[in-house]
Design a protein around this motif. Structure first.
Motif, short mmCIF file in Angstrom:
data_model
loop_
_atom_site.label_atom_id
_atom_site.label_comp_id
_atom_site.label_asym_id
_atom_site.label_seq_id
_atom_site.Cartn_x
_atom_site.Cartn_y
_atom_site.Cartn_z
N ALA A 151 0.75 -1.50 -0.14
CA ALA A 151 0.33 -0.17 -0.16
C ALA A 151 1.02 1.35 0.00
O ALA A 151 0.99 1.99 -0.90
N ARG A 152 2.43 0.98 0.42
CA ARG A 152 3.24 2.25 0.62
C ARG A 152 3.12 2.62 -0.61
O ARG A 152 3.31 3.66 -0.79
N ALA A 153 3.44 0.94 -1.21
CA ALA A 153 4.17 1.84 -2.52
C ALA A 153 3.10 2.32 -3.88
O ALA A 153 3.60 3.10 -4.34
N ALA A 154 1.73 2.16 -3.13
CA ALA A 154 1.30 2.59 -3.87
C ALA A 154 0.96 4.09 -3.93
O ALA A 154 0.17 4.30 -4.68
N LYS A 155 0.76 4.60 -2.41
CA LYS A 155 0.62 5.94 -2.37
C LYS A 155 1.71 6.67 -3.70
O LYS A 155 1.61 7.36 -3.61
N ILE A 156 2.94 6.12 -3.86
CA ILE A 156 3.78 7.07 -4.77
C ILE A 156 3.20 6.79 -6.14
O ILE A 156 3.68 7.65 -6.64
N GLU A 157 2.91 6.20 -6.57
CA GLU A 157 1.50 5.60 -7.04
C GLU A 157 0.46 6.90 -7.52
O GLU A 157 0.79 7.25 -8.83
N HIS A 158 0.29 6.79 -6.71
CA HIS A 158 -0.82 7.63 -7.11
C HIS A 158 -0.68 9.12 -6.68
O HIS A 158 -1.11 9.78 -7.49
N LEU A 159 0.34 9.69 -5.82
CA LEU A 159 0.80 10.97 -5.86
C LEU A 159 1.90 11.20 -7.46
O LEU A 159 1.62 12.19 -7.57
N TYR A 160 1.93 10.34 -8.20
CA TYR A 160 2.70 10.27 -9.19
C TYR A 160 2.08 10.68 -10.11
O TYR A 160 2.27 11.31 -11.13
N HIS A 161 0.54 10.46 -10.52
CA HIS A 161 -0.05 10.21 -11.82
C HIS A 161 -1.35 11.23 -11.55
O HIS A 161 -1.57 11.93 -12.13
N GLU A 162 -2.00 11.30 -10.14
CA GLU A 162 -2.67 12.20 -9.68
C GLU A 162 -3.15 13.61 -9.12
O GLU A 162 -3.34 14.80 -9.56
N ASN A 163 -1.92 13.36 -7.81
CA ASN A 163 -1.67 14.32 -7.03
C ASN A 163 -0.54 15.25 -6.39
O ASN A 163 0.02 16.36 -6.62
N HIS A 184 -1.43 -10.21 -2.16
CA HIS A 184 -2.52 -9.14 -2.61
C HIS A 184 -1.48 -7.79 -3.48
O HIS A 184 -0.90 -7.03 -2.35
N HIS A 185 -1.24 -7.53 -4.46
CA HIS A 185 -0.81 -6.15 -5.13
C HIS A 185 -1.50 -4.87 -4.98
O HIS A 185 -3.04 -4.83 -5.38
N HIS A 186 -1.31 -3.68 -4.47
CA HIS A 186 -1.50 -2.94 -4.25
C HIS A 186 -0.99 -1.96 -5.69
O HIS A 186 -1.58 -0.88 -5.55
N VAL A 187 -0.92 -2.32 -6.42
CA VAL A 187 -0.74 -1.83 -7.36
C VAL A 187 -0.87 -2.01 -8.49
O VAL A 187 -1.35 -3.51 -9.31
N ALA A 188 -1.41 -1.38 -9.97
CA ALA A 188 -1.39 -1.80 -11.17
C ALA A 188 -1.14 -3.26 -11.61
O ALA A 188 0.19 -2.84 -11.35
N ILE A 189 -1.63 -4.46 -12.44
CA ILE A 189 -0.96 -5.17 -12.22
C ILE A 189 -0.06 -5.05 -13.61
O ILE A 189 1.05 -5.30 -13.45
#
Length: 463
Positions: A151-163, A184-189
């Motif tokens: 989920a912490r890695a997904a936070k990077i992805e969220h900031l990178y693409h959206e915020n 379960h992976h929290h990042v898009a496959i």
């Protein structure tokens, strides 16, 4: 990113600042030869040098105030860029004329000043257009691999693409490497890169300059030998909490813990120097804004019943309460129930002139007297109401640490995040406040003041 006085600065922004300063400085040297004026001798090197430094300092400050060193300064394409350059030059002209009036010895012939501005504007606009082209081609970004799909890695992805547009302008997240026992992976496959080779081979394959470790359970689960070999190969290895602090300017609460805060660097506060800085800035601002405050007081009195100055109890240093001063911007019965109420978008309790004051932060000018009294600092976390603080302390364990510094008229959270109107907004702003408490310095205070001018000029975040 370059760390300067414990705060990270974009290397591209720093290069732009240095380059612009050189352009402005050289323009003052070239202009007298083009104009042919004899107001001061073109061979007066010492006089030209002093004027060149002052002109460069004023214009770079104006460019900063115009947002031309921020990623959002590129919004609107070429038209938005030209609009901000024109605004910056206009501010610079006003400041230079004020300096000429206050310090006649600094006078520059008007024709020399005009030619200097034209030369500088032409060169800087051309340079910005070229930079805009290169930004479009994404040539200057650093390639980064993220180890982990939590989920912490997904936070990077969220900031990178959206915020966070600034993040996408500085770095290129190539993908995420699955590691550890993850159900379960929290990042898009499609963003996951199979770990079919060792880290060095993958880093070289994708030309990665840095690996960010975002594995949640790191006890015995990290490929330490491979990470160490990456370090030896010149590939930077960064823990995710340090990555967020460097790139976002905030402490991500789900990526830090008390021990990390205890052993990390920072938390060094020169309180005497900060107090002198507060008094100096407050006195200057008081002199400059006194006519504006008198006009605001008159308009507040004419608009409706109620006191001109609104007082309210807020929580200050170490949790001690104090009375804050503001121009009244809401109706007298704004909180007729006696309960503290969040301000909201298009709040109907705000008066017509109150909305204008809030947009340009005029309602907060009486807080200068809070700073002079010592209740507040000019820069610091936003002071909150006791009822809110009590609630937040119970809900957010680290919230109390934001009171280790005096609250401020402006602050890092205020210039980095929109006006908060919910608990989630409070949590997001807390991450910026903790970053400021950890990395506070006079240099960071000056940066925040510059960003505050940008906020006032462009009306960002007001409510």
């Amino acid at each position: 990113m370059i760390r300067f006085f414990r705060h990270y600065i974009s290397s591209s922004a720093l290069l732009q600042i240095l380059g612009d300063a050189c352009f402005f400085f050289c323009a003052v040297y070239v202009a007298p030869h083009l104009v042919g004026t004899h107001y001061f001798h073109v061979h007066d090197t010492e006089g030209l040098m002093a004027r060149g430094f002052i002109f460069a300092a004023v214009m770079v400050s104006s460019m900063t105030a115009g947002g031309l060193y921020e990623s959002w300064g590129w919004e609107g394409g070429l038209f938005g860029l030209l609009k901000r350059i024109l605004l910056a030059i206009s501010i610079g002209i006003v400041v230079m004329l004020f300096l000429f009036y206050a310090f006649p010895n600094l006078f520059i012939d008007h024709w020399v000043l005009a030619v200097s501005l034209v030369l500088s504007a032409t060169i800087i606009t051309t340079q910005r257009i070229v930079a805009l082209y290169w930004m479009g081609l994404k040539k200057m970004r650093k390639n980064i691999l993220v180890l982990g799909t939590s989920a912490r890695a997904a936070k990077i992805e969220h900031l990178y693409h959206e915020n966070d547009r600034q993040l996408a302008h500085r770095i290129n997240i190539i993908g995420y490497l699955p590691y550890g026992n993850i159900a379960h992976h929290h990042v898009a496959i499609q963003r996951i890169i199979p770990l079919s080779e060792d880290l060095i081979a993958l880093a070289e394959k994708y030309q990665a300059k840095e690996i960010v470790v975002a594995v949640r359970d790191r006890r015995g689960n990290l490929p330490m030998d491979e990470l160490f070999r990456c370090r030896l190969k010149g590939i930077k290895v960064t823990e995710i909490s340090a990555f967020f602090e460097r790139e976002v300017g905030a402490l991500q609460l789900d990526s830090v813990n008390t021990s990390w805060l205890l052993y990390s660097d920072g938390f060094q506060h020169g309180l005497i120097v900060k107090r002198m800085f507060d008094i100096f800035i407050s006195l200057i601002l008081l002199v400059l804004t006194l006519p504006l405050m008198l006009i605001a007081a008159l308009l507040v009195a004419l608009e409706g019943r109620g006191s001109i100055i609104y007082t309210q109890e807020r929580v200050g240093l170490f949790g001690h309460p104090f009375t804050i001063y503001k121009f009244r911007s809401m109706r007298k019965d704004a909180e007729k129930t006696g309960q503290a109420v969040w301000a909201s978008v298009n709040d109907t309790r705000i008066t017509h002139f109150g909305a204008i004051m809030r947009k340009f932060r005029i309602d907060e000018l009486p807080q200068i007297f809070n700073v002079l009294r010592g209740d507040m600092s000019f820069v610091g976390p936003r002071p909150e109401r006791p009822s809110f603080v009590q609630e937040f302390n119970a809900e957010f364990p680290l919230y109390q640490h934001r009171h280790n510094l005096k609250p401020g008229i402006t602050g890092w959270a205020q210039v980095c995040y929109p006006y908060g109107s919910s608990k989630q907004d409070t949590l997001e702003k807390l991450q910026y406040d903790l970053y400021y408490v950890k990395n506070h310095s006079i240099f960071l205070d000056i940066m925040i003041l510059m960003k505050t001018v940008q906020t006032v000029l462009w009306g960002k975040g007001a409510r």
